[in-house]
Scaffold this active site. Structure first.
Site, PDB file in Angstrom:
ATOM      1  N   ASP A 145       0.848  -1.195   0.000  1.00  0.00           N
ATOM      2  CA  ASP A 145       0.000   0.000   0.000  1.00  0.00           C
ATOM      3  C   ASP A 145       0.879   1.238   0.000  1.00  0.00           C
ATOM      4  OD1 ASP A 145      -2.440  -1.394   0.090  1.00  0.00           O
ATOM      5  OD2 ASP A 145      -2.298  -1.608   2.255  1.00  0.00           O
ATOM      6  N   ASP A 179      -7.105  -1.335  -4.467  1.00  0.00           N
ATOM      7  CA  ASP A 179      -8.147  -0.973  -3.500  1.00  0.00           C
ATOM      8  C   ASP A 179      -9.050   0.116  -4.060  1.00  0.00           C
ATOM      9  OD1 ASP A 179      -7.022  -2.752  -1.663  1.00  0.00           O
ATOM     10  OD2 ASP A 179      -5.712  -1.198  -0.819  1.00  0.00           O
TER      11      ASP A 179
END
Length: 218
Positions: A145, A179
């Site tokens: 991420d 995401d």
């Protein structure tokens, strides 16, 4: 919209997602941060076990189970998208489905292979295909991420119930392109679900001899 268009959208999202993750892994160490726009957009490198907010699921066995579940979901997802295309569902729904499928596949790649092909990023920049092997086994990779949008940071007014006086960050979660694709697809479907499914709803009502007036079911 044809099935090959769905595949092209998925491939495009995957290429962007994986290219950015590859760059992050080979140029940044864990928790390193680049400020892109002061006060609201940063590249902040973290890794998680594959669940939201860094949660774990049952240790090593849970990690394998979660990854296998995602693999099954992606395979079923491609089959289901082909079915939706064949039944001529709304183009908007097919695009949203493609985004969700691409996001799921993007994070699945991390979980399946990143432990094998990268060294650990905790104290140093990871190496691609290290001679001594990667930081984990097959199905044990961590999801990368990096997108962080702390639009507001500060202490909340004390008059706010329960959280008054606490230090607060909005938006706190760090996420990735995969995401974002999933969230965009899901939220868009929820907002436009009536439009996306209107044709099939009208056909279903027509089969039951219910009246349709001006394109809407009465």
């Amino acid at each position: 919209m044809k099935y090959r268009h769905v595949v092209l959208i998925v491939i495009l999202i995957l290429v962007i997602d994986q290219a950015l993750k590859f760059w992050i892994k080979t140029h940044m160490y864990m928790q390193q941060e680049f400020i892109i726009f002061p006060n609201w957009f940063r590249i902040h490198f973290i890794e998680n076990e594959g669940m939201a907010y860094g949660l774990k699921f049952g240790g090593d066995f849970g990690k394998i189970l979660l990854t296998l579940f995602r693999l099954a979901a992606v395979v079923i997802g491609f089959w289901y998208m082909k079915k939706l295309v064949r039944q001529q569902f709304h183009t908007g729904l097919l695009i949203c489905g493609s985004l969700i499928l691409a996001g799921a596949a993007g994070n699945l790649i991390d979980s399946m292979f990143y432990g094998l092909i990268f060294s650990d990023s905790t104290y140093d920049i990871a190496r691609f295909l290290p001679a001594e092997g990667g930081y984990g086994a097959f199905l044990h990779g961590k999801v990368v991420d990096m997108l962080y949008f702390p639009i507001y940071e500060g202490y909340l007014p004390k008059w706010i119930p329960f959280k008054g006086g606490d230090y607060f960050i909005f938006f706190r979660p760090v996420f990735n392109i995969a995401d974002a694709a999933i969230s965009t697809g899901v939220i868009t479907i929820l907002i436009f679900q009536k439009r996306f499914f209107s044709k099939q709803l009208e056909a279903s009502r027509a089969d039951r001899n219910e009246p349709i007036v001006n394109g809407a079911v009465e």
